[in-house]
Design a protein around this motif. Sequence first.
Motif, PDB file in Angstrom:
ATOM      1  N   PHE A   1       0.850  -1.198   0.000  1.00 22.91           N
ATOM      2  CA  PHE A   1       0.000   0.000   0.000  1.00 22.91           C
ATOM      3  C   PHE A   1       0.881   1.242   0.000  1.00 22.91           C
ATOM      4  CE2 PHE A   1      -2.854   3.199   1.857  1.00 22.91           C
ATOM      5  CZ  PHE A   1      -4.020   2.960   1.150  1.00 22.91           C
ATOM      6  N   VAL A   2       0.762   2.064  -1.028  1.00 31.39           N
ATOM      7  CA  VAL A   2       1.609   3.254  -1.122  1.00 31.39           C
ATOM      8  C   VAL A   2       0.917   4.406  -0.391  1.00 31.39           C
ATOM      9  CG1 VAL A   2       2.802   4.833  -2.684  1.00 31.39           C
ATOM     10  CG2 VAL A   2       2.430   2.444  -3.353  1.00 31.39           C
ATOM     11  N   VAL A   3       1.679   5.041   0.489  1.00 32.42           N
ATOM     12  CA  VAL A   3       1.082   6.078   1.321  1.00 32.42           C
ATOM     13  C   VAL A   3       1.372   7.465   0.761  1.00 32.42           C
ATOM     14  CG1 VAL A   3       0.960   7.021   3.662  1.00 32.42           C
ATOM     15  CG2 VAL A   3       1.392   4.593   3.316  1.00 32.42           C
ATOM     16  N   GLY A   4       0.352   8.295   0.701  1.00 31.12           N
ATOM     17  CA  GLY A   4       0.512   9.686   0.263  1.00 31.12           C
ATOM     18  C   GLY A   4      -0.352  10.574   1.139  1.00 31.12           C
ATOM     19  N   LYS A   5      -0.400  11.856   0.780  1.00 37.87           N
ATOM     20  CA  LYS A   5      -1.166  12.779   1.626  1.00 37.87           C
ATOM     21  C   LYS A   5      -2.632  12.377   1.749  1.00 37.87           C
ATOM     22  CE  LYS A   5      -1.045  17.264   0.822  1.00 37.87           C
ATOM     23  NZ  LYS A   5      -0.139  17.928  -0.120  1.00 37.87           N
ATOM     24  N   SER A   6      -3.197  11.888   0.642  1.00 32.41           N
ATOM     25  CA  SER A   6      -4.641  11.649   0.639  1.00 32.41           C
ATOM     26  C   SER A   6      -5.070  10.437   1.462  1.00 32.41           C
ATOM     27  CB  SER A   6      -5.117  11.471  -0.796  1.00 32.41           C
ATOM     28  OG  SER A   6      -4.434  10.384  -1.384  1.00 32.41           O
ATOM     29  N   ASN A   7      -4.132   9.520   1.710  1.00 30.74           N
ATOM     30  CA  ASN A   7      -4.546   8.319   2.445  1.00 30.74           C
ATOM     31  C   ASN A   7      -3.734   8.080   3.715  1.00 30.74           C
ATOM     32  OD1 ASN A   7      -2.089   7.275   1.586  1.00 30.74           O
ATOM     33  ND2 ASN A   7      -2.978   6.143  -0.118  1.00 30.74           N
ATOM     34  N   GLU A   8      -2.895   9.045   4.103  1.00 32.55           N
ATOM     35  CA  GLU A   8      -2.005   8.760   5.239  1.00 32.55           C
ATOM     36  C   GLU A   8      -2.765   8.579   6.551  1.00 32.55           C
ATOM     37  OE1 GLU A   8       0.915  11.819   5.532  1.00 32.55           O
ATOM     38  OE2 GLU A   8      -0.556  13.408   5.853  1.00 32.55           O
ATOM     39  N   LEU A   9      -3.847   9.315   6.718  1.00 33.86           N
ATOM     40  CA  LEU A   9      -4.621   9.187   7.953  1.00 33.86           C
ATOM     41  C   LEU A   9      -5.259   7.795   8.037  1.00 33.86           C
ATOM     42  CD1 LEU A   9      -5.878  10.425  10.509  1.00 33.86           C
ATOM     43  CD2 LEU A   9      -7.820  11.113   9.079  1.00 33.86           C
ATOM     44  N   ALA A  10      -5.899   7.403   6.952  1.00 32.44           N
ATOM     45  CA  ALA A  10      -6.554   6.085   6.937  1.00 32.44           C
ATOM     46  C   ALA A  10      -5.518   4.976   7.134  1.00 32.44           C
ATOM     47  CB  ALA A  10      -7.294   5.888   5.619  1.00 32.44           C
ATOM     48  N   HIS A  11      -4.378   5.136   6.504  1.00 34.05           N
ATOM     49  CA  HIS A  11      -3.329   4.141   6.636  1.00 34.05           C
ATOM     50  C   HIS A  11      -2.817   4.053   8.071  1.00 34.05           C
ATOM     51  CE1 HIS A  11       1.029   3.071   6.557  1.00 34.05           C
ATOM     52  NE2 HIS A  11       0.541   2.031   5.934  1.00 34.05           N
ATOM     53  N   ALA A  12      -2.571   5.208   8.670  1.00 38.24           N
ATOM     54  CA  ALA A  12      -2.063   5.215  10.048  1.00 38.24           C
ATOM     55  C   ALA A  12      -3.093   4.603  10.996  1.00 38.24           C
ATOM     56  CB  ALA A  12      -1.728   6.639  10.481  1.00 38.24           C
ATOM     57  N   ALA A  13      -4.363   4.937  10.767  1.00 37.49           N
ATOM     58  CA  ALA A  13      -5.418   4.407  11.624  1.00 37.49           C
ATOM     59  C   ALA A  13      -5.483   2.886  11.502  1.00 37.49           C
ATOM     60  CB  ALA A  13      -6.760   5.025  11.237  1.00 37.49           C
ATOM     61  N   ALA A  14      -5.402   2.408  10.266  1.00 44.91           N
ATOM     62  CA  ALA A  14      -5.477   0.963  10.043  1.00 44.91           C
ATOM     63  C   ALA A  14      -4.292   0.257  10.698  1.00 44.91           C
ATOM     64  CB  ALA A  14      -5.515   0.675   8.542  1.00 44.91           C
ATOM     65  N   ARG A  15      -3.109   0.832  10.545  1.00 48.10           N
ATOM     66  CA  ARG A  15      -1.918   0.264  11.168  1.00 48.10           C
ATOM     67  C   ARG A  15      -2.073   0.178  12.679  1.00 48.10           C
ATOM     68  NH1 ARG A  15       2.693  -2.100   8.853  1.00 48.10           N
ATOM     69  NH2 ARG A  15       3.216  -1.014   6.952  1.00 48.10           N
ATOM     70  N   ARG A  16      -2.582   1.260  13.236  1.00 45.14           N
ATOM     71  CA  ARG A  16      -2.713   1.327  14.678  1.00 45.14           C
ATOM     72  C   ARG A  16      -3.658   0.240  15.183  1.00 45.14           C
ATOM     73  NH1 ARG A  16      -2.887   5.158  18.803  1.00 45.14           N
ATOM     74  NH2 ARG A  16      -1.246   6.315  17.764  1.00 45.14           N
ATOM     75  N   VAL A  17      -4.792   0.137  14.513  1.00 46.67           N
ATOM     76  CA  VAL A  17      -5.779  -0.863  14.944  1.00 46.67           C
ATOM     77  C   VAL A  17      -5.220  -2.272  14.759  1.00 46.67           C
ATOM     78  CG1 VAL A  17      -8.023  -1.875  14.374  1.00 46.67           C
ATOM     79  CG2 VAL A  17      -7.804   0.591  14.676  1.00 46.67           C
ATOM     80  N   ALA A  18      -4.494  -2.471  13.666  1.00 45.85           N
ATOM     81  CA  ALA A  18      -3.960  -3.813  13.402  1.00 45.85           C
ATOM     82  C   ALA A  18      -2.931  -4.210  14.454  1.00 45.85           C
ATOM     83  CB  ALA A  18      -3.338  -3.865  12.013  1.00 45.85           C
ATOM     84  N   SER A  19      -2.212  -3.226  14.981  1.00 47.26           N
ATOM     85  CA  SER A  19      -1.106  -3.597  15.859  1.00 47.26           C
ATOM     86  C   SER A  19      -1.437  -3.475  17.340  1.00 47.26           C
ATOM     87  CB  SER A  19       0.122  -2.740  15.531  1.00 47.26           C
ATOM     88  OG  SER A  19      -0.178  -1.406  15.825  1.00 47.26           O
ATOM     89  N   SER A  20      -2.637  -2.967  17.668  1.00 43.87           N
ATOM     90  CA  SER A  20      -2.882  -2.803  19.099  1.00 43.87           C
ATOM     91  C   SER A  20      -3.478  -4.068  19.699  1.00 43.87           C
ATOM     92  CB  SER A  20      -3.783  -1.603  19.355  1.00 43.87           C
ATOM     93  OG  SER A  20      -5.012  -1.800  18.731  1.00 43.87           O
ATOM     94  N   GLU A  21      -3.069  -4.314  20.903  1.00 45.40           N
ATOM     95  CA  GLU A  21      -3.536  -5.521  21.589  1.00 45.40           C
ATOM     96  C   GLU A  21      -4.996  -5.346  22.004  1.00 45.40           C
ATOM     97  OE1 GLU A  21      -2.064  -8.391  21.992  1.00 45.40           O
ATOM     98  OE2 GLU A  21      -0.321  -7.689  20.879  1.00 45.40           O
ATOM     99  N   GLY A  22      -5.277  -4.256  22.667  1.00 46.85           N
ATOM    100  CA  GLY A  22      -6.646  -4.009  23.114  1.00 46.85           C
ATOM    101  C   GLY A  22      -7.460  -3.334  22.025  1.00 46.85           C
ATOM    102  N   VAL A  23      -8.648  -2.911  22.398  1.00 47.39           N
ATOM    103  CA  VAL A  23      -9.499  -2.215  21.445  1.00 47.39           C
ATOM    104  C   VAL A  23      -9.480  -0.733  21.794  1.00 47.39           C
ATOM    105  CG1 VAL A  23     -11.855  -1.968  20.599  1.00 47.39           C
ATOM    106  CG2 VAL A  23     -10.961  -4.227  21.141  1.00 47.39           C
ATOM    107  N   GLN A  24      -8.798   0.055  20.958  1.00 48.66           N
ATOM    108  CA  GLN A  24      -8.671   1.475  21.265  1.00 48.66           C
ATOM    109  C   GLN A  24      -9.766   2.295  20.620  1.00 48.66           C
ATOM    110  OE1 GLN A  24      -5.026   3.337  20.249  1.00 48.66           O
ATOM    111  NE2 GLN A  24      -3.794   1.909  21.403  1.00 48.66           N
ATOM    112  N   PHE A  25     -10.005   2.000  19.352  1.00 47.60           N
ATOM    113  CA  PHE A  25     -10.992   2.761  18.597  1.00 47.60           C
ATOM    114  C   PHE A  25     -12.064   1.806  18.126  1.00 47.60           C
ATOM    115  CE2 PHE A  25      -6.712   4.364  17.558  1.00 47.60           C
ATOM    116  CZ  PHE A  25      -6.788   5.589  18.195  1.00 47.60           C
ATOM    117  N   ASN A  26     -13.287   2.085  18.497  1.00 50.87           N
ATOM    118  CA  ASN A  26     -14.351   1.199  18.074  1.00 50.87           C
ATOM    119  C   ASN A  26     -15.576   1.995  17.671  1.00 50.87           C
ATOM    120  OD1 ASN A  26     -14.764  -1.428  17.501  1.00 50.87           O
ATOM    121  ND2 ASN A  26     -15.067  -2.107  19.615  1.00 50.87           N
ATOM    122  N   PRO A  27     -16.018   1.904  16.440  1.00 48.76           N
ATOM    123  CA  PRO A  27     -15.371   1.162  15.378  1.00 48.76           C
ATOM    124  C   PRO A  27     -14.274   1.995  14.712  1.00 48.76           C
ATOM    125  CG  PRO A  27     -17.308   2.230  14.497  1.00 48.76           C
ATOM    126  CD  PRO A  27     -17.235   2.617  15.953  1.00 48.76           C
TER     127      PRO A  27
END
Length: 488
Positions: A161-187
């Motif tokens: 997945f190539v990251v640029g200005k238009s998708n960096e927020l969505a990418h960072a959010a997805a990364r964060r959710v994928a790597s967190s042990e608990g549930v931080q953001f729902n949904p």
Amino acid sequence: MDKLTMQDESQQGRVGALQSQADPKLVEQWHAVVARMRKEFGDSVYNSWLKPLGVLSADEKRVVVGAPTRFMSDWVQKNYIDRLSDFWQAELGHPVVVELMVNPLAADKTADAAGATAPEPQSKAGQASATPAYQQAARSEQSATDALCAPIDPRYTFDSFVVGKSNELAHAAARRVASSEGVQFNPLFLYGGVGLGKTHLMHALAWEIRSRNPNRNVLYLSAEKFMYEFVRALRFKDTMAFKEQFRSVDVLMVDDVQFIANKDATQEEFFHTFNALVDHNRQVIISADRSPSDLEGIEERIRSRLGWGLVADIHATDYELRLGILQSKLEQMQGVEVHDDVLEFLAKRITSNVRELEGALNRVSAHASLMGKPVTLDVTREVLQDLIRANDRRVTIDEIQRSVADYFNVRLADLLSARRARAVARPRQVAMYLSKQLTARSLPEIGRKFGGRDHTTVIHAVKRIDELRELDASLDDDLQHLSRVLGG
Ligand code: ADP
Ligand code: MG
């Protein structure tokens, strides 16, 4: 016991299970208790929640009851444990504590010839399509989820997945959710226009979550499939089993949720599923083509609930991102040579979405490999004639409205509403202006697309923005930026 054996036993091992039945006296008492529960709660509760249970053991102080899955056990604990204890107490004539544990074969162990919890007769079991999901769900969470889960495309990873200005927020959010042990953001709610990488990110999330913890039960499916399964459950009067399947997952991912707009019963069910999972601290991940508040045809309480977690949008790509994606795709297609000026040309002209951009690159590289030499810019123009023409007039009023709303940070619904507040009136005029500039639509058509306004309103907006643009350098910048993003 591993999953495979569990499944085997449940499918062919009933005889074996029956042989290792619990103490006959206990079984008899269990049936008496269940019969009273059935009388009190009715057949539907009995079929969904009581029939799959079975008594495992009992002593002076304690009765242990088995449920096929953790979800069922939780549910019974929450809703029926008090009455279950009362009835046991009445049956035994002294106080006892009823405990639940997960045991997929509990019901089989207590099945009796009288048939209260006996397996369905063979002829009925022959209607395979009617209940397989239920039977699977009752016996193995994993297999039911597997059956529902859409295939995850191995090419769609975070790495690709190539990251640029238009998708960096969505990418960072997805990364964060994928790597967190608990549930931080729902949904986690990801949204953006078609072909901008929502599904790619969803698959990447599923891969990552599974690879970090293979035991997490991840269910990824489209909203359409959700509806299809729900309708089927209704048809077979099996909605409890449907609930059970969906509520037993650790991570539920629903792609293209806008699909359930105007489908009231499905929406309702989705909402209950969603709430049940969030209440149990399970991760929910949603994608849609617009923001929660702009999901027309979806009930207000659902829209608002969808926006409670982390909402991240993917904007239209800009030139740099398109070029980056082309370079990255080209690297993956080893041995294909495409000149930089061709890539730049593609990035400049194929602005509609990433899917089309990929398609264009594939066509150019196929051509190159057939000819045995890198293609020139002229050849590219020729090969992609139709696509380029389509892209030139592809910008739609919808896209313009979305981009303008994003850019000025106003809600799409407000842009189309009758509100006259300046904060929305000016962006609305900008969007009308750009619609006139960048599409071939007539003034009345444009007016209609803006909440049914008159064509004279559009004329006024175009004139007004033309004037202001001369006087206001920052507005001029805004317009230039927007038309660049929109490929004008
Ligand atoms: P959506 O679900 O938003 O309609 P997809 O996720 O299906 O879009 O993306 C369409 C195609 O574009 C896919 O092949 C995907 O891999 C590719 N794509 C989209 N965004 C990117 C990106 N940022 N980097 C690499 N590929 C991308
Ligand atoms: Mg998609």
